[in-house]
Design an enzyme around this catalytic site. Structure first.
Site, mmCIF file in Angstrom:
data_model
loop_
_atom_site.group_PDB
_atom_site.id
_atom_site.type_symbol
_atom_site.label_atom_id
_atom_site.label_comp_id
_atom_site.label_asym_id
_atom_site.label_seq_id
_atom_site.Cartn_x
_atom_site.Cartn_y
_atom_site.Cartn_z
ATOM 1 N N LYS A 22 0.829 -1.212 0.000
ATOM 2 C CA LYS A 22 0.000 0.000 0.000
ATOM 3 C C LYS A 22 0.864 1.263 0.000
ATOM 4 C CE LYS A 22 -1.549 1.595 3.942
ATOM 5 N NZ LYS A 22 -1.329 2.943 4.446
ATOM 6 N N ASN A 23 1.860 1.296 0.889
ATOM 7 C CA ASN A 23 2.622 2.539 1.027
ATOM 8 C C ASN A 23 3.485 2.837 -0.198
ATOM 9 O OD1 ASN A 23 1.429 2.977 3.442
ATOM 10 N ND2 ASN A 23 3.200 2.394 4.697
ATOM 11 N N ARG A 94 -2.572 10.788 5.467
ATOM 12 C CA ARG A 94 -1.373 11.606 5.473
ATOM 13 C C ARG A 94 -0.610 11.580 4.137
ATOM 14 N NH1 ARG A 94 2.117 13.711 9.148
ATOM 15 N NH2 ARG A 94 4.238 13.087 8.756
ATOM 16 N N CYS A 118 -4.154 8.389 10.409
ATOM 17 C CA CYS A 118 -4.480 7.557 11.565
ATOM 18 C C CYS A 118 -4.317 8.351 12.859
ATOM 19 C CB CYS A 118 -3.529 6.364 11.618
ATOM 20 S SG CYS A 118 -4.048 4.993 10.615
ATOM 21 N N ARG A 123 1.296 14.105 14.026
ATOM 22 C CA ARG A 123 2.132 13.750 12.856
ATOM 23 C C ARG A 123 2.249 14.965 11.954
ATOM 24 N NH1 ARG A 123 0.002 8.171 10.463
ATOM 25 N NH2 ARG A 123 2.049 8.058 9.520
ATOM 26 N N ASP A 306 5.099 -0.240 12.103
ATOM 27 C CA ASP A 306 3.797 -0.727 11.639
ATOM 28 C C ASP A 306 3.525 -2.170 12.052
ATOM 29 O OD1 ASP A 306 3.269 1.687 10.509
ATOM 30 O OD2 ASP A 306 3.651 1.084 8.450
ATOM 31 N N ILE A 328 9.124 5.502 17.128
ATOM 32 C CA ILE A 328 8.772 6.326 15.964
ATOM 33 C C ILE A 328 7.524 7.179 16.217
ATOM 34 C CG2 ILE A 328 8.396 6.337 13.456
ATOM 35 C CD1 ILE A 328 10.959 4.842 13.986
ATOM 36 N N ARG A 397 -8.891 0.602 5.027
ATOM 37 C CA ARG A 397 -8.003 1.567 4.388
ATOM 38 C C ARG A 397 -6.792 0.873 3.779
ATOM 39 N NH1 ARG A 397 -6.379 6.433 8.140
ATOM 40 N NH2 ARG A 397 -4.937 6.526 6.400
HETATM 41 C C1 UD1 Z 1 5.310 6.283 6.812
HETATM 42 C C2 UD1 Z 1 4.319 5.169 6.584
HETATM 43 C C3 UD1 Z 1 3.842 4.638 7.927
HETATM 44 C C4 UD1 Z 1 5.033 4.230 8.789
HETATM 45 C C5 UD1 Z 1 6.045 5.370 8.893
HETATM 46 C C6 UD1 Z 1 7.323 4.968 9.613
HETATM 47 C C7 UD1 Z 1 3.246 5.745 4.493
HETATM 48 C C8 UD1 Z 1 2.037 6.214 3.795
HETATM 49 N N1 UD1 Z 1 3.204 5.689 5.844
HETATM 50 O O1 UD1 Z 1 4.641 7.327 7.499
HETATM 51 O O2 UD1 Z 1 3.013 3.510 7.677
HETATM 52 O O3 UD1 Z 1 4.580 3.921 10.082
HETATM 53 O O4 UD1 Z 1 6.413 5.815 7.581
HETATM 54 O O5 UD1 Z 1 7.892 3.875 8.996
HETATM 55 O O6 UD1 Z 1 4.225 5.371 3.863
HETATM 56 N N2 UD1 Z 1 7.749 13.699 11.436
HETATM 57 C C9 UD1 Z 1 7.713 15.024 11.815
HETATM 58 N N3 UD1 Z 1 7.542 15.979 10.840
HETATM 59 C C10 UD1 Z 1 7.388 15.667 9.526
HETATM 60 C C11 UD1 Z 1 7.421 14.302 9.153
HETATM 61 C C12 UD1 Z 1 7.610 13.348 10.134
HETATM 62 O O7 UD1 Z 1 7.835 15.349 12.986
HETATM 63 O O8 UD1 Z 1 7.237 16.575 8.692
HETATM 64 C C13 UD1 Z 1 7.978 12.666 12.462
HETATM 65 C C14 UD1 Z 1 6.773 11.741 12.642
HETATM 66 O O9 UD1 Z 1 5.830 12.270 13.535
HETATM 67 C C15 UD1 Z 1 7.441 10.475 13.160
HETATM 68 C C16 UD1 Z 1 8.785 10.455 12.427
HETATM 69 O O10 UD1 Z 1 9.013 11.803 12.004
HETATM 70 O O11 UD1 Z 1 7.676 10.556 14.544
HETATM 71 C C17 UD1 Z 1 8.858 9.545 11.227
HETATM 72 O O12 UD1 Z 1 7.704 9.755 10.405
HETATM 73 P P1 UD1 Z 1 7.700 9.416 8.834
HETATM 74 O O13 UD1 Z 1 8.815 8.487 8.549
HETATM 75 O O14 UD1 Z 1 7.620 10.684 8.098
HETATM 76 O O15 UD1 Z 1 6.321 8.631 8.679
HETATM 77 P P2 UD1 Z 1 5.255 8.796 7.541
HETATM 78 O O16 UD1 Z 1 5.916 9.062 6.241
HETATM 79 O O17 UD1 Z 1 4.172 9.678 7.995
#
Ligand code: UD1
Length: 432
Positions: A22-23, A94, A118, A123, A306, A328, A397
């Protein structure tokens, strides 16, 4: 509204086909809309409402998107006719914020609402915004929207905070058509990032180093549509491995990439599960009772956040006390629901201390986020008696044919419509 009813207590047995990731699909679908020329045909796209949402967002921007009768997704994006994404769609997920990278690359302008997703703690998208700024975009936040403008995006050296997956993907999309070379340092190394890089290169892009912490993206003047098949979903793979483990089952997973779940395999083996690899299959045989283990979630190649929830659910019936540290996200809300099923789990800040009980017992529970939904479902399959899982739309989802796949493995799991107050009202003639 619907709920899932699970009659637990049976080991899962048989084989299951793993769907596309999915991702990865979410990123690649958006990237496909970078092509001004030709059609992309994407295979192995999992059915799920998140995929539907991203397709609707693209359609709203003017991309032609449709599924053919064998489930392949076609995209043509010769012309985008809007640079605003609507709140109603973006709030659902997101990853819809990837539309910002796309719009900046294609239109030099983007108005995208700050996304939802979610319920797993705060986030933000500040890292994405910082990256767009470094690529030369002028950005303001107004009325819950990010407004970005750049006459021309220019390659830059960007440090990706916390090796964020979403930020890495969004910046790869934006930088693909930028002028000059972008270097992403501390980039995410997840297989979904590598899948996106291979896809972009197939379209005529110049991306090097994906899968390491330094990715170089040389901007090109145009990209064209291609045929591509998405990688298998490593999180679905892990979820079925834990489903086999918690129910004391014997399940063969087909169409997997074992290297993508190396650490979950090692951890399951430590817990006493026997795992055999053959080509693109994994046979997962669980012992009578799992052994307690300690795990910490980490960016790839570490143990994925995840799978933290299915892991904790499984350890809740293991022999001994396990310690699981989540590094995370703030992702422990579902533990209250597991407790309702008899689990003995204490949480302290980012740590769950899981004292294994002999048996979980069925109870009505609420799904709080996607991966929590998977965890509660596999807990229900192992529990004695009946569990009613509410909030099943959240599961829809991201897991393709989840109940059907579990039914084929012998799981007793059924969907039932939940009665709503408004069902009682007969339709009234409209008052004009
Ligand atoms: C993606 C995955 C999600 C997975 C996560 C970590 C998708 C659609 N989702 O989420 O399933 O759990 O990677 O492997 O691919 N952060 C900030 N500011 C930002 C961006 C991130 O503070 O602008 C923080 C987040 O809150 C989190 C950490 O950075 O604590 C890592 O998040 P990130 O790797 O960006 O996760 P997603 O891309 O949202």
């Amino acid at each position: 509204m619907a709920r899932l009813i699970v009659e637990g207590g049976r080991p899962l047995q048989g084989s299951v086909e793993i769907s596309g990731a999915k991702n990865s699909a979410l990123a690649i679908i958006v990237a496909a809309a970078l092509a001004e020329e030709g059609e992309s045909i994407l295979e192995n796209i999992p059915q799920g409402s998140d995929i539907g949402t991203i397709c609707l967002i693209l359609r709203e921007l003017g991309v032609k998107v449709w599924f053919d009768d064998v489930g392949r997704l076609h995209l043509r994006a010769e012309k985008l006719n809007k640079f605003q994404a609507s709140y109603d769609l973006v709030r659902r997920m997101r990853a819809s914020f990837y539309s910002a990278g796309l719009l900046l690359a294609r239109m030099g302008q983007a108005e995208v609402p700050l996304p939802g997703g979610c319920a797993i703690g705060s986030r933000p998208v500040d890292f994405h915004i910082k990256g767009f700024t470094q690529l030369g975009a002028e950005i303001s936040i107004e009325h819950g929207f990010m407004k970005a403008e750049a006459k021309e995006l220019k390659g830059a050296q960007i440090y990706v905070n916390r090796a964020s997956v979403g930020t890495t993907i969004n910046l790869m999309i934006a930088a693909s058509l930028a002028k000059g070379t972008t270097v992403l340092e501390n980039a995410a190394k997840e297989p979904e990032v590598v899948d996106l890089a291979i896809f972009l290169n197939g379209m005529g892009g110049k991306v090097r180093g994906a899968g390491t912490d330094t990715i170089r993206i040389e901007g090109v003047s145009g990209l064209r549509g291609i045929e591509y098949s998405i990688i298998p979903d490593r999180i679905e793979t892990g979820t079925f491995m834990f489903a086999a483990a918690i129910t004391g089952g014997d399940v063969t997973l087909k169409s997997v990439v074992a290297e993508h779940v190396r650490v979950p395999i090692v951890k399951l083996e430590e817990a006493g599960v026997i795992i055999e690899r053959k080509d693109n299959e994994l046979r997962v045989r669980a012992p009578q009772r799992l052994k307690a283990i300690d795990v910490e979630t980490m960016p790839y190649p570490g143990f994925p956040t995840d799978l933290q929830q299915p892991l904790v659910a499984s350890l809740s019936v293991a022999e001994g006390t396990s310690v699981v540290r989540e590094t995370i996200f703030d992702r422990f809300r579902y533990i209250d629901e597991l407790r309702r099923m008899g689990a003995d789990i204490k949480t302290e800040r980012g740590t769950a201390i899981v004292r294994g009980v002999k048996q979980l017992t069925g109870a009505p529970v609420e799904i709080t986020d996607l991966r929590a939904g998977a965890a509660l479902t596999i807990a229900a399959l192992a529990a004695e008696g009946r569990t009613d899982l509410y909030g099943v739309e959240i599961l829809d989802r991201g897991y393709e044919l989840f109940e059907e796949k579990l039914q084929n493995l012998g799981g007793r799991i059924y969907r039932k419509k939940t009665a709503e107050g408004r069902d009682l009202f007969a339709p009234r003639p409209s008052r004009k």
